[in-house]
Structures are given as C-alpha cells and as structure tokens.
Design a protein around this motif. Structure first.
Motif, mmCIF file in Angstrom:
data_model
loop_
_atom_site.group_PDB
_atom_site.id
_atom_site.type_symbol
_atom_site.label_atom_id
_atom_site.label_comp_id
_atom_site.label_asym_id
_atom_site.label_seq_id
_atom_site.Cartn_x
_atom_site.Cartn_y
_atom_site.Cartn_z
ATOM 1 N N ALA A 118 0.784 -1.145 0.032
ATOM 2 C CA ALA A 118 -0.079 0.121 -0.041
ATOM 3 C C ALA A 118 0.738 1.243 0.111
ATOM 4 C CB ALA A 118 -0.919 -0.107 1.067
ATOM 5 N N VAL A 141 -5.225 4.031 6.983
ATOM 6 C CA VAL A 141 -4.743 3.105 7.975
ATOM 7 C C VAL A 141 -3.396 3.728 8.795
ATOM 8 C CG1 VAL A 141 -3.917 0.864 8.460
ATOM 9 C CG2 VAL A 141 -5.560 1.360 6.444
ATOM 10 N N LYS A 143 -0.315 2.970 11.442
ATOM 11 C CA LYS A 143 0.222 2.018 11.975
ATOM 12 C C LYS A 143 1.456 2.459 12.990
ATOM 13 C CE LYS A 143 -0.769 -1.183 8.411
ATOM 14 N NZ LYS A 143 -0.011 -2.409 7.487
ATOM 15 N N GLU A 186 -2.352 3.872 2.820
ATOM 16 C CA GLU A 186 -3.516 3.844 1.932
ATOM 17 C C GLU A 186 -4.410 2.414 2.365
ATOM 18 O OE1 GLU A 186 -3.880 1.832 -2.484
ATOM 19 O OE2 GLU A 186 -2.072 2.085 -1.816
ATOM 20 N N GLU A 192 -7.538 -11.624 2.662
ATOM 21 C CA GLU A 192 -5.952 -11.805 3.408
ATOM 22 C C GLU A 192 -5.535 -13.207 3.275
ATOM 23 O OE1 GLU A 192 -5.511 -9.504 6.923
ATOM 24 O OE2 GLU A 192 -6.988 -8.278 6.463
ATOM 25 N N LYS A 214 -9.116 -12.784 12.350
ATOM 26 C CA LYS A 214 -8.618 -12.080 13.515
ATOM 27 C C LYS A 214 -9.694 -11.326 14.348
ATOM 28 C CE LYS A 214 -4.243 -10.449 11.845
ATOM 29 N NZ LYS A 214 -3.880 -10.470 10.408
ATOM 30 N N MET A 273 -2.391 -8.801 1.091
ATOM 31 C CA MET A 273 -3.882 -8.764 0.414
ATOM 32 C C MET A 273 -4.093 -8.831 -1.072
ATOM 33 S SD MET A 273 -6.499 -5.535 1.715
ATOM 34 C CE MET A 273 -6.907 -6.297 3.337
ATOM 35 N N LEU A 282 0.963 -6.701 3.197
ATOM 36 C CA LEU A 282 0.271 -5.962 4.396
ATOM 37 C C LEU A 282 1.228 -5.732 5.241
ATOM 38 C CD1 LEU A 282 -3.041 -7.807 5.151
ATOM 39 C CD2 LEU A 282 -2.813 -5.493 4.547
HETATM 40 P P1 AMP Z 1 -0.693 -5.729 9.936
HETATM 41 O O1 AMP Z 1 -0.496 -6.041 11.497
HETATM 42 O O2 AMP Z 1 -0.027 -4.847 9.520
HETATM 43 O O3 AMP Z 1 -0.923 -7.081 9.354
HETATM 44 O O4 AMP Z 1 -2.335 -5.233 10.267
HETATM 45 C C1 AMP Z 1 -3.174 -5.989 10.954
HETATM 46 C C2 AMP Z 1 -4.714 -6.084 10.069
HETATM 47 O O5 AMP Z 1 -5.292 -4.866 9.895
HETATM 48 C C3 AMP Z 1 -4.548 -6.788 8.841
HETATM 49 O O6 AMP Z 1 -4.370 -8.275 8.766
HETATM 50 C C4 AMP Z 1 -5.500 -6.122 8.067
HETATM 51 O O7 AMP Z 1 -6.881 -6.673 8.328
HETATM 52 C C5 AMP Z 1 -5.651 -4.664 8.221
HETATM 53 N N1 AMP Z 1 -4.858 -3.800 7.714
HETATM 54 C C6 AMP Z 1 -3.702 -3.406 7.798
HETATM 55 N N2 AMP Z 1 -3.125 -2.611 6.670
HETATM 56 C C7 AMP Z 1 -4.123 -2.497 6.022
HETATM 57 C C8 AMP Z 1 -4.347 -1.647 4.701
HETATM 58 N N3 AMP Z 1 -3.544 -0.927 4.321
HETATM 59 N N4 AMP Z 1 -5.578 -1.624 4.236
HETATM 60 C C9 AMP Z 1 -6.705 -2.296 4.964
HETATM 61 N N5 AMP Z 1 -6.570 -3.065 5.821
HETATM 62 C C10 AMP Z 1 -5.439 -3.340 6.469
#
Ligand code: AMP
Ligand code: GLY
Length: 420
Positions: A118, A141, A143, A186, A192, A214, A273, A282
């Motif tokens: 993304a 999103v 993080k 984004e 997934e 999850k 994804m 992801l």
């Molecule tokens: P991650 O720990 O980065 O895998 O994020 C945890 C969960 O958040 C993922 O399994 C996705 O369901 C969701 N997620 C993370 N990044 C995105 C993204 N850019 N767009 C949509 N969903 C996301």
C-alpha cells in the motif's frame, strides 16, 4: 539431540509437537512453555526476554538447537546473543528481524525494491501527521512503527477518527515507544492470506498458505484479536497468484534483505492482501504465525528439525519442501471476554479425548498445569486442530473436537474455515 524452544503459545506447542517427531530428538525444553507443552517438553521458568539466562541454560544443558518462536526476543537480538556464544539457533538476527520490528523500515524496503504494498508516508511527529491527514482520502490506516502485539493498526473511516488515532499512538502513546513513529497508509480491500516461508539468507521456500480470522466474533465482527482460528490451504491463493508472489514478492523480499546487508535466516511470514490490482504485502513477520503454525505444520511432510538445520547451514536449496494434499482447520477456544477482560484459572476437561486420535490435535496457548490439573491461563486458551480431505471435512472434524473440551466461560467462533 536436545532442543530448546523459546515461547509459550499455541505456535510453540505446534513447533514442539512437530520437533518431537524427529527420532533423534531425545529431549525438548521450552522456556517458559505452558500446560500443554509441559506434556511433551520440560518447561523451564526463564522468560523469553532473558537472553543471557537462556544462553546460560543452553550451554549448561548442552542444547544442540534453540528455536525462537516469538517476535519480541527476535527483534531484541536474542539470536545475536546465542551466536556470539557459539550456540546453534534458528531465527533471524536483530538486523534482519527489523523487517517485523519496524514498519517504517519494511515499507521503505518495499518501496526501494519495488515490492507491491500500500502507498504510505512515515511520520515522526503528531503535527506532521495531522497536516497530512487534512488532505488525505478516507478510509486510511495508521500503524505504530514498532511491535504492539498486533494491535497497533488503526483503520480510520474519516478524518475525525484518524486525528484521534494520532493522539492514541503518538500523544497518549498507548503502545509506548512503538508509536513514536507512525506509518500512514492507503486502505486496501481484498482477501487476506498468510504465507510462511523458510529462509537461509539466500534461498526461500514457501510453506502452504493459510488464512487467519482476526476478529473476535462470528461473521468477522467484533474487536481484533491475536487470531480466533485459521485454515489451510487458502482456496484464494491459486497457483497463478503463488507464481506472481514468488516472482514479485517472496524472492525479491529475501534478495532485498541480503542486498541491504541483512541476510534473513528463519521464518519470514508474508501477510498478503489479494487486491483488485494484484497481491500486496500488508506486513512481514520474522517468525511463524500464531495460529497459522497450528494448521501449517500438521500438513508438512518434511522433518522440521532437518529444515531448521538446513536453514542455519545455508543449504535450504537441498530441501524439497512438501505438504500433504489435505486441509486443516484450527478453532481457538478462548475465555469469554477476550480480547478485553476475562478470567483465568478454570479447570479444563476432556483433553484426554485427543489421545491416540490421528488427525486431531489440541495445541495449548494460555494454559497452566496445576495440582487441580490443566487450567485456563490466558485469553486464547486452546487451538483445537483437525485435518480433513478438504476444508469442509477438516472444519467438520475440528468442530466435532471443539465439543470434547469443556471449561467455564469457553468461547469460540462458529465460522472458522467458512469462506467469508
Ligand atoms: P498488520 O499488523 O499490518 O497486518 O495489520 C493488521 C490487520 O489490519 C491486517 O490483517 C488487515 O486486516 C488490516 N490492515 C492493515 N493494513 C491495512 C491496509 N493498508 N488496508 C486495509 N487493511 C489493513
Ligand atoms: N496470526 C498473525 C500473526 O501471527 O501475526
């Protein structure tokens, strides 16, 4: 040979169970382990972050191989401590585990080497992040850069939520130092898939695919958790998608790490994804997934210890990794209230039903062996896993086995393995 496994969850139980199948393994230790692991290994009360104590133990007990299951010790550099003392260990060094330990690092790696992910920006201050959010598209999103038990990801539907998210991560520091830097990326949509791989620094061999559920409640509702169940393989991870990922994601990721002077040895986990515009990364994890491991290892035909040794010795190219043409489903039995408030200490009954039943395993996550027997000791308690001819068959078997186990406040999802 003697093997030490570091960790205490369902993942480590599955690793110990598979390691125990190697005929030359005479003794398994697990630090700190849990009530189920204690039935096949000797659990030792050393915490996963006590690197010197772990290495002392490995030296004193003449451990031939140590396997690190968890992310925190890997990111903290436990492998470097073991290597400096001449101890054999499976897992990435600190300079490679950063691929999981810092989202800013992994995003920049992907950008530099053209690995699909993304679009994103990295921010070191709340002011910069807020200014960016004024003009961005929603949903978006946020993080936390560092490790946050899988909870440092905020999906924000609008500007208001995103501004509040900046406060949560950067101002109130809900995840501590992990949120001092954040990635804003984004929002993507699609299925997934988790793909775990073995790496020896230069060769990568992927395992069969899996999918995690999850969310806490049926129909993918409720809060995010560490994982309420998994199935393998993912029917959406077709041979065409696999071929695309091998060419554009898997090998390029390993090569990128080597090119950066950070050769990756261990398990590299790709959280993918499958978007309209093709598969995108992801996240990376520097270890086996939990509860993906519980459905992947029971389908693996190779000896796990041999694969670990090949990774450490840089001869993974000689291994022909094979998975059975079947399926597996793992249903997590949790304590009602997880992932928020829940109680511990309830006696678990019915575990004997799994003994001698081929194709059924009960991997322990949050359990403890006490004088009352095995009791619940965490939010995620057990991972009831079953094999089947196909997903429907594996699902039927797993839910049959879910009924064998009884404890107060038992909670589980009813739709694991359903193609949601
Ligand atoms: P991650 O720990 O980065 O895998 O994020 C945890 C969960 O958040 C993922 O399994 C996705 O369901 C969701 N997620 C993370 N990044 C995105 C993204 N850019 N767009 C949509 N969903 C996301
Ligand atoms: N199941 C996701 C993870 O292990 O990070």
């Amino acid at each position: 040979m003697k093997v030490l496994i570091v960790g205490s969850g369902g993942r480590e139980h599955a690793i110990a169970w598979k390691v125990a199948q190697n005929p030359s393994v005479e003794k398994i230790y697990c630090a700190p382990g849990n009530g189920g692991i204690a039935q096949i290994a000797e659990c030792v009360p050393i915490g996963a972050m006590e690197f010197e104590k772990l290495a002392d133990f490995a030296e004193e007990h003449e451990i031939d191989l140590t396997v690190i299951g968890m992310d925190d010790p890997l990111v903290g550099g436990v492998v470097d401590v073991f290597e400096a003392r001449g101890l054999r260990v499976f897992g990435p060094r600190k300079n490679a585990a950063i691929i999981e330990g810092s989202k800013a690092f992994s995003k920049e790696l992907m950008k530099k080497y053209g690995i699909p992910t993304a679009a994103y920006e990295v921010f070191h201050s709340p002011e910069e992040a807020r200014a960016y959010l004024e003009t961005s598209a929603y949903p978006i999103v946020l993080k936390a850069d560092g490790l946050a038990l899988g909870k440092g990801v905020l999906i924000c539907k609008n500007k208001e939520e995103a501004m509040a998210g900046v406060d949560t991560l950067m101002v109130n520091k809900q995840f501590g130092a992990a949120g001092e830097t954040i990635v804003i990326e984004e929002f993507m949509t699609g299925r997934e898939v988790s793909v775990l791989s073995f790496c020896d620094g230069k060769t990568i061999k992927t395992m069969t695919s899996a999918q995690d559920h999850k969310r806490a409640k049926d129909g993918d509702q409720g809060l995010n958790t560490g994982g309420m169940g998994t199935f393998s393989p993912s029917p959406f991870f077709t041979p065409e998608i696999d071929a695309y990922c091998k060419e554009h994601i898997f090998k390029p990721s390993l090569d990128a790490m080597a090119a950066e002077g950070r050769p990756f040895t261990g398990v590299l986990f790709f959280g993918l994804m499958l978007t309209e515009n093709g598969p995108k990364v992801l996240e990376y994890n520097a270890r086996f997934g939990d509860p993906e491991t519980q459905v992947v290892l029971p389908r693996m035909e190779n000896d796990l210890v041999e694969v670990f040794e090949a990774c450490i010795d840089g001869r993974l190219d000689e291994i022909d990794l094979k998975f059975a043409d079947n399926a597996a489903v793992c249903v997590v039995l949790a304590s009602d209230g997880y992932p928020e408030h829940y109680e511990r200490g309830f006696v678990i009954e019915g575990l004997k039903a799994f003994e001698g039943k081929d194709g059924y395993e009960c991997f322990h996550a949050g359990t403890k062996l006490t004088e009352k027997g095995i009791v619940t000791n965490g939010g995620r308690v057990l991972g009831v896993t079953a094999l089947g001819r196909d997903l429907a068959d594996a699902k039927k078997h797993a839910y049959e086995a879910v009924d064998w186990v009884k404890f107060e406040n038992k909670y589980f999802r009813h739709d694991i393995g359903k193609e949601l």
